[in-house]
Structure formats: structure tokens, C-alpha cells
Scaffold this motif. Structure first.
Motif, PDB file in Angstrom:
ATOM      1  N   ILE A  98      29.872  48.637  19.463  1.00 49.12           N
ATOM      2  CA  ILE A  98      31.677  47.027  18.577  1.00 49.12           C
ATOM      3  C   ILE A  98      31.199  46.166  17.424  1.00 49.12           C
ATOM      4  O   ILE A  98      32.579  46.335  16.984  1.00 49.12           O
ATOM      5  CB  ILE A  98      32.006  46.798  19.871  1.00 49.12           C
ATOM      6  CG1 ILE A  98      31.150  45.727  20.496  1.00 49.12           C
ATOM      7  CG2 ILE A  98      31.803  47.823  20.879  1.00 49.12           C
ATOM      8  CD1 ILE A  98      31.342  45.364  22.016  1.00 49.12           C
TER       9      ILE A  98
ATOM     10  N   SER B  62      38.118  47.179  20.987  1.00 53.64           N
ATOM     11  CA  SER B  62      36.842  47.796  21.352  1.00 53.64           C
ATOM     12  C   SER B  62      35.845  47.272  19.987  1.00 53.64           C
ATOM     13  O   SER B  62      35.054  47.138  19.231  1.00 53.64           O
ATOM     14  CB  SER B  62      36.249  49.120  21.156  1.00 53.64           C
ATOM     15  OG  SER B  62      36.766  49.913  20.271  1.00 53.64           O
TER      16      SER B  62
ATOM     17  N   GLU C 179      31.854  53.973  21.444  1.00 56.25           N
ATOM     18  CA  GLU C 179      32.820  53.784  21.627  1.00 56.25           C
ATOM     19  C   GLU C 179      33.931  55.266  21.721  1.00 56.25           C
ATOM     20  O   GLU C 179      34.066  56.441  20.726  1.00 56.25           O
ATOM     21  CB  GLU C 179      34.047  52.483  21.300  1.00 56.25           C
ATOM     22  CG  GLU C 179      32.901  51.204  21.427  1.00 56.25           C
ATOM     23  CD  GLU C 179      33.037  50.995  22.844  1.00 56.25           C
ATOM     24  OE1 GLU C 179      34.764  50.683  23.038  1.00 56.25           O
ATOM     25  OE2 GLU C 179      32.261  51.203  24.090  1.00 56.25           O
TER      26      GLU C 179
END
Lengths: 345, 508
Positions: free
Chosen positions: B243, B462, B44
Motif C-alpha cells: 500500500i 488503501s 490490494e
């Protein structure tokens, strides 16, 4: 519960060199005056002739007034991360309007209002281009910079244009008159400074301008109307230039759009920068901007009086200005002083 | 030439560590690239991908760790050095000049010629030859900007490829390509692979990872999560790696949550959306409720929050705030209506770095009041003090320029600004981005408390565990569309992962 004990944080770098920003321009001004005092005996003499003060120090303040006014407005615009190159043209238009309306026989107070109104219109135009259309400030204000003096000449043509001079007790009183031995324009400039300071610092306008200049995207998301704020800054700047135009035009009793206030935008920008303003925007230093204007005028006057051949004037001026700017730069100061401090930071 | 796993990796990076002021960008990360493979690098925002790539390509110097190229230790000090060694990069923002011709663009860095003079004839020949290697046949005298983004991308790749290129890094090359162009790019990537080049492929499109990637490395919060062959990792596992957090530390406090009855509706969106940005979605925020927004990078989390706040204007649907329908309100109007928003990217959109902590905190409430009614300085100092204490902002005093604070404290200042404006609805986009673990827990606790105090909250994140720990309801996004909503006991990591990965759509 959220209040975690804050650890003793590593102290910020430069613990000793953290002097107030204002120190450097003030030091520069003092240095210029001291050197002048040594080079030109009698530099500091002030005497009263025909009920008004005379002397080099008075002369510096007197002559610096129009530049300082323009620079104050410029400081506001630069605070938004913008720039206004058209201030000289705004002055030319203001002067042309004054001469025209006086020739037309309007009451002089009305003429003053019209002149300032014309300056405001210039600001609205710039603000519209920058904030409304999103044109880069340097380009947007270049348009009026180039065309403004032509507009001034066209205004002169409205009444034949052969003799654009005038007499006005009111305007000349404001510009070249004196009150209690002190030049009136200093009172006028002080009043304008105070008004601007109140608008910037006693309302939230200053905070908003600085937030827009510092980070327009963040300011917008924080609820600031960035466009409106930018617009207002250009109007304020033009209004300041308008007042400078009144003083300069009344001083010469004539409208001279071609050459009045030539390159004043450069001196104004320089004054803002000497005063600690950054062209990257985000900070307005009104008081220091005035000091910046005084530094420039003190330098000019000192060089003239020192008897240095006039060919050297601009070069000496450039060198001193460069030196002042270097003093203000943290990086440059560190580079200059680090050899004397070893590598310890 | 089939790509055999070689004994000596093309690139080996070991225990790479890099700290920037206030952030530990990389913490002991390993990466191994084999010759002739497409290696997908995933993570991310803020995971450390770009820092790792910058170290590999010489744009940034590592603090510690070791690097080898074909068994030789390397330490590139500039992109030029890395390129000379055979490591080339095509960055995400194609750093070409659209107004210049293709030839000139390709000659930019390595102009052919002698004595500092450019031989344009030679440059043209080289440009043609390089493009031909990728099977690109275009008029190289035309300005680059007149070609499609896909062609520009190919030009950038052609420029990066030298005869001696051994490693090619492609940073989100498919971000602005359509399906057909992507397929074309993939066939070129396969061809490069066949030539023995190790291709690093950074993307956030999972399908593409499986389509073209041989092996996958996942980073999260500056740490290596793992490296595996693409065929060995299922999509849900991959999402979870990106995540999720393996630690079992986060427990949902159901009892506490269930005790709270959701209050009246504060904000409701119906069919809100904008072409090419976000598919129309419905969403309701109630007082005393935390709603999460889950999804991968690029799934539309940020866009959703911004659209509710009016920072992105919608071209469809309706938005009702506190019972009043609003139409494309600007942020300042949303703020007056009682919505506050904390942006994800605090540097670009959150803080005015030069202004002090106090001034940054004051900005929203002051703009709510208008410029004329300046909040008296004493009240400002008071408010700043309250906020600094309440959020535990570590700063010597309220007058310190906010740019000099650490990342976590900057984040708290953004939050303080939103709270100071006294909102009824608070939209938080990645409230814990770049914050250390301790502050992380604090912020989650704070979110729960704010909610109990009667705020309606939206948290885009996230971090799956953050959502699991803090929210009452989760809206799941995929490919810029809301694909579902889960609430109560359904909110588990597995459920969210399954929805994001698109295994079986709704989790029931």
C-alpha cells in the motif's frame, strides 16, 4: 483550479449511425402502412358514417388503445427492471367488478371508481410481492396471472353468474362512443397518457424509476427508496390495465374473465420492446411505447385486410416483429451494414 | 521430492500488458513460478492480481508480453486450452452448482463417456479417485450444497486437479474457511507442492502468506512491486509494498493543516458495530477535519464507512449525527441528515450507467427533496455544468450516458453527486481508485479544499501516501476492528504500516 483543459477526446464510435432511437419504430410503422396501401387499395380511405369516422387507419388506432394503455403501464414496470404478467387478469377482475356492481345497482360513476380501485388493489398485491417480499417479478406476477381470472369468475358468481352482461351509457360512452366524430376512447387514452407522462416526467419519479432499474444498489446508496419506487410502479401499471379493462369490458357489455384480454401481457411487453425499452430496465419511453402498440395493431389489421389466409397471420407478424427488433439492435445493424462499409470503424 | 529452484521456471510471464477500456490493468508485469513452490500473489483491490491470473489461465488474452510453460511459449485462448496444458484454477466464487450432486459437479466440464453420452458409473469412479487424492471421503451422491464451504472448496480443488496439472491457481481459497479448515487446506497445498505442482496462492491474510508461502509477488496499480522469498520480507515491508508508494513526492503540508482548528463535532459513533461484520468502534468526525481509515483489504474500511452511512445496519452502539442520535437510519435518511457517501465500487454501487452525467449528479439531491418536488430542468443543467467545471469532468456534454466516460471521470461524477446533495459530512471510500496520477493529485487537493470549506470528511483508502498527504487523523483497522488512531505528526507511513502489520500495536 480543478478545471483541467479537457483534451480533444477520441470521438465515440458510430459517428454516422447515431440516429435517434425513435427512428426505427416510426420507420417500421410507416413501412407497414405503405405496404398495406399497396397491397390493399383504399386502405387509407376515411369516411364519416352516422357522424363518426370510419376507415382502416381509425380502426388501427381504435383497436390499439387497450393494448397501448396496458403497454404504458408495462413500460413503467419494465423501467424498474421488472415485468407484470398479471395485466390480463387485472383486466378480467376489473370487468367482473363492473358487471357485478352494475347488476347490484350502484351509480355507474361509483362503479367506475370501484373498478379502478380493484385494479389498484391488484397493483398493490403485485407491488407487495415484488418490493415488499422481494419475490422475482416474473414469479410474483405469475401468481395473480394464474389466479386473477378465477377471481373474476368468483365475482360473477356473487350474483348468480348466469348473465354477466350489462348496459351502461356512461361506460359505453367512454369506450365505444364518439365526440366530434372521433372515438371517445382516444380522448380518454390521451388523457391517461398525459397524466402518466406528467407523473413520470414532471416529477422526479421517472428519474428514480430509471435509476432503480439501471442499478438498484447505486440508487439506494444515492438515497432513493428503491422499494417504494418499485411498489409505485406496479400500482401505476395495474391502474393503466384497469383503464384498459374499463374500455374492453364496456365494449362487449359483459364480463368474460376466462377469455378477455388473453395474452395482452405479451403484446404489451412487445410494444414496450418495439418502442425501444429494454427488459434490463433503466429507461422508460412512454411515447415510443404507444408507437410500439400501433405497430402491432397496424400489422394485425394489415394482414387481415390483405386477404392473406389467416393461417399465415401469426407467422407474418412474428417475422415483421423480429425484423423491427433487429433494426433496433446496434449489434445487428452493424453486422448487417458492415459488409458494405469495409472494416473501417 | 524437495523443491529445488529449477533452472527452467514452471511458468514465466514477462512484460505482460493488458488494458481495458479506461483502465490499464497490467503494465509490464513479470511473474515466475517454480515447480514445487507455493507462490503468494498479493495486492490490494485493482492491483491487477485477477487480470494476471485470468491471462495465465486463458480467461483473458494479453495485449502484449510473453509466457512460457516449462520453457515452451504458450498462448492459451481459453481456460480449456490452459487446462489441457496443465494450468488449473479454482476461482474465488466457487463456480460449482450447489443443488447438483458432487459427482455431477465434478463431471461438469469433463464428463467421462463416449459418443456424447455420460457414463455415470465412470464419472463416479473418477470423482471418488480425484477426491481420494486429496484425502476427502464424502458421499458423492449428496448435493454439493449440503456440505460445508470447506468441503465445497476441496471439491473444487479436486475437480481442478488433473493428472497432468503443473500449475494450480487458488484465488482466495481461505476467505470463508475457519482456522481448522484453513490448516487442512494448507496441508493439502504442501502435498501438491511436494508433487512438483506450482501453486499460486492469492490471499489478503498476511499470516497465511508466511505460514504456507515460499515466495511472494506483490502487485500494485497494475505494476509489479517485487518478488521475494517469504523469509526475506518482513511484515511491515510487505505491507509497505502493498500500500505504500516509494516515491518521496508526497509531503505533508503541516503548516496548512495545523492552522485549521477542528470545528464542532458533526458525527460521532460510540461502540458502533455488527456481529461478524465489524467489531464495535468509536469514531468522531469534526467540521474542517479529514479523518482517514487505513487498513488492508478486508480489514473493514468499507464496512466502517457504510455503517456510518446506514448502508450496513449496526446491531450495537449509537450514532449521533449533527447532535441528533439516530438509530439504523437508511441511506436516504442519512442523506437528509447531511451525510453523503461515495462508494468504492463505482460500477456496482455508484453509477447508473445508462443515465446521463446530469441525471447521475442529480440523483442524491433530488431524492433529498423527494419525488414530488422535481428540480426544474434549468436548475439541473446549471448544477451539472457547475459540477462538471468544478471537478474537471471530461465529458462532451452533460447528457452523455455516464457509462461511456473513463474511469477517473466516472469517479468524479460519483463525487459530484455527493457534493451536489450539499452535505455536512462526506464519506469517501477509495476516492482515487482506478484514477490516473494527475487526477489523483487533483482529488486530494479537492479533498483538502472541501475540508477547508467546512465539510467533515472521512477517507477510506488503501493508498498510504494518500492518507499521509490528506488527513488530519487516521483510524487504523485490522481484521475488522479498529485498533487505534493517530493524528498530527504521528501520521507517517511507517507508523501506519507498523500498526497494520501488528508489530507492536500502538505506534508511539
Amino acid at each position: 483550479m480543478m478545471a483541467e483543459q479537457t483534451e480533444p477526446r477520441p470521438v465515440a464510435m458510430r459517428p454516422r449511425m447515431k440516429l435517434h432511437r425513435a427512428v426505427w419504430p416510426l420507420l417500421a410503422l410507416a413501412a407497414i402502412l405503405i405496404v398495406s396501401g399497396i397491397v390493399s387499395p383504399g386502405f387509407y380511405n376515411i369516411r364519416i358514417v352516422e357522424g363518426r369516422l370510419f376507415g382502416n387507419l381509425i380502426d388501427i388506432v381504435y383497436r390499439a388503445t387497450p393494448t397501448a394503455l396496458v403497454a404504458l403501464g408495462m413500460a413503467v414496470v419494465i423501467g424498474t427492471k421488472g415485468i407484470d404478467l398479471s395485466v390480463g387478469s387485472t383486466i378480467a377482475i376489473t370487468g367482473a367488478v363492473i358487471a357485478w356492481r352494475i347488476q347490484m345497482g350502484d351509480p355507474h360513476l361509483v362503479v367506475l371508481m370501484m373498478a379502478l380501485g380493484a385494479a389498484t388493489l391488484c397493483g398493490i398485491w403485485n407491488g407487495f410481492l415484488v418490493a415488499g417480499l422481494g419475490i422475482q417479478p416474473i414469479i410474483a406476477t405469475l401468481i395473480l396471472m394464474v389466479s386473477g381470472r378465477g377471481i373474476g369468475l368468483l365475482i360473477n358468481l356473487l350474483y348468480g353468474g348466469t348473465n354477466p352482461s350489462f348496459e351502461s351509457a356512461l361506460l359505453q360512452g367512454l369506450s365505444t362512443g364518439h365526440l366530434m366524430s372521433i372515438p371517445t376512447r382516444l380522448f380518454l387514452a390521451a388523457a391517461i397518457f398525459l397524466a402518466l407522462w406528467l407523473i413520470i416526467r414532471r416529477t422526479a419519479l421517472g428519474l428514480f424509476i430509471e435509476s432503480v432499474g439501471g442499478n438498484a444498489a447505486a440508487a439506494n446508496l444515492a438515497g432513493v427508496n428503491a422499494r417504494l419506487i418499485t411498489f409505485v410502479a406496479y400500482v401505476l401499471c395495474a391502474l393503466c390495465a384497469g383503464w384498459a379493462g374499463v374500455i374492453m369490458t364496456a365494449d362487449t357489455h359483459t364480463s368474460d374473465p376466462v377469455s378477455v384480454a388473453m395474452y395482452i401481457e405479451l403484446d404489451a411487453i412487445l410494444a414496450v420492446v418495439i418502442g425501444g425499452g429494454s427488459l434490463a430496465g433503466g429507461r422508460i419511453h412512454l411515447g415510443m411505447t404507444v408507437i410500439g402498440a400501433l405497430v402491432i395493431q397496424a400489422l394485425t389489421t394489415s394482414i387481415l385486410i390483405s386477404g392473406l389466409p389467416p393461417e399465415y397471420n401469426l407467422v407474418v407478424k412474428a417475422v415483421v416483429v423480429l425484423f423491427v427488433l433487429l433494426l433496433q439492435s446496434d449489434n445487428a445493424r452493424r453486422a448487417i451494414t458492415s459488409p458494405f462499409r469495409g472494416r473501417a470503424r | 521430492m524437495p523443491a529445488e529452484p529449477a533452472a527452467v521456471p514452471r511458468i514465466a510471464m514477462r512484460a505482460i500488458r493488458k488494458a481495458f477500456p479506461g483502465v490499464l490493468a497490467l503494465d509490464g508485469v513479470d511473474l515466475a513460478l517454480r515447480p514445487g513452490e507455493v507462490h503468494a500473489l498479493l495486492g490490494e483491490n485493482g492491483a491487477g492480481k485477477s487480470t494476471l491470473i485470468k491471462i495465465l489461465t486463458g480467461a483473458v488474452r494479453r495485449d502484449s508480453g510473453e509466457m512460457w510453460l516449462d520453457g515452451q511459449p504458450i498462448d492459451p485462448g481459453s481456460t480449456g486450452e490452459a487446462q489441457a496444458a496443465g494450468i488449473s484454477t479454482v476461482f474465488q466464487e466457487v463456480n460449482l452448482i450447489p443443488t447438483m450432486s458432487v459427482t455431477k459437479n465434478m463431471a461438469l466440464e469433463r464428463a467421462a463417456g463416449r459418443f456424447g453420452m455420460i457414463s455415470w458409473r465412470k464419472a463416479r469412479e473418477q470423482a471418488r479417485a480425484k477426491l481420494a487424492r486429496l484425502g476427502v471421503d464424502i458421499d458423492i451422491e449428496r448435493p454439493l450444497g449440503s456440505f460445508s464451504v470447506a468441503v465445497q472448496q476441496l471439491v473444487a480443488i479436486a475437480r481442478a486437479l488433473e493428472d497432468n496439472t503443473r500449475v494450480l491457481v487458488l484465488d482466495e481459497p481461505t476467505a470463508s474457511l475457519d482456522a481448522k479448515e484453513t490448516t487442512a487446506l494448507f496441508s493439502i497445498m504442501r502435498e501438491l507442492k511436494a508433487r512438483g505442482i506450482a501453486v499460486v496462492f492469492i490471499t489478503h491474510f498476511l499470516e497465511q502468506v508466511y505460514e504456507v508461502g515460499d515466495r511472494i509477488t506483490v502487485l500494485r496499480n497494475g505494476r509489479l512491486v517485487g518478488t521475494a522469498a517469504a523469509s526475506d520480507v518482513s511484515r511491515p515491508d510487505l505491507v509497505s509494498m502493498m500500500i505504500g508508494r516509494e516515491l518521496g513526492e508526497v509531503e505533508r503540508a503541516f503548516s496548512e493543516k495545523d492552522a485549521m482548528a477542528a470545528g464542532p463535532v458533526r458525527l460521532s459513533a460510540r461502540g458502533l458495530g455488527r456481529k461478524r461484520v465489524l467489531e464495535p468502534f468509536d469514531l468522531i468526525l469534526r467540521q474542517g477535519e479529514v479523518v482517514g481509515l487505513a487498513g488492508l483489504l478486508g480489514s473493514g474500511r468499507t464496512e466502517t464507512a457504510k455503517m456510518l452511512f446506514g448502508a450496513i445496519s449496526a446491531d450495537a452502539g449509537e450514532l449521533t449525527v449533527m447532535g441528533t442520535p439516530t438509530r439504523n437510519a437508511a441511506p436516504r435518511q442519512s442523506l437528509r441528515a447531511g451525510i453523503a457517501f461515495c462508494p468504492e465500487d463505482r460500477k456496482a454501487e455508484g453509477l447508473v450507467a445508462e443515465l446521463s452525467v446530469r441525471e447521475n449528479i442529480m440523483l442524491s439531491i433530488q431524492s433529498k427533496q423527494g419525488w414530488l418536488k422535481r428540480i426544474p430542468r434549468r436548475r439541473q443543467d446549471e448544477l451539472a455544468r457547475e459540477m462538471i467545471a468544478a471537478l474537471g469532468i471530461a465529458t462532451p456534454d452533460a447528457e452523455k450516458p455516464v457509462g461511456q466516460l473513463s474511469g477517473g471521470n466516472q469517479q468524479k461524477v460519483v463525487l459530484a453527486r455527493a457534493l451536489a446533495s450539499n452535505p455536512s459530512v462526506l464519506l469517501l471510500d477509495e476516492p482515487t481508485r482506478g484514477i490516473d496520477v494527475g487526477a489523483h493529485a487533483e482529488i486530494i487537493k479537492l479533498i483538502r479544499k472541501l475540508c477547508k470549506d467546512g465539510l467533515a470528511l472521512l477517507v477510506a483508502s488503501s493508498e498510504l501516501d494518500e492518507l499521509v498527504a490528506a488527513t488530519d487523523r487516521v483510524a487504523v483497522l485490522r481484521d475488522r476492528a479498529k485498533i487505534g488512531e493517530i493524528s498530527g505528526e504521528q501520521i507517517t507511513r511507517d507508523n501506519i504500516v507498523r500498526m497494520i502489520a501488528g508489530d507492536d500495536g500502538r505506534a508511539d
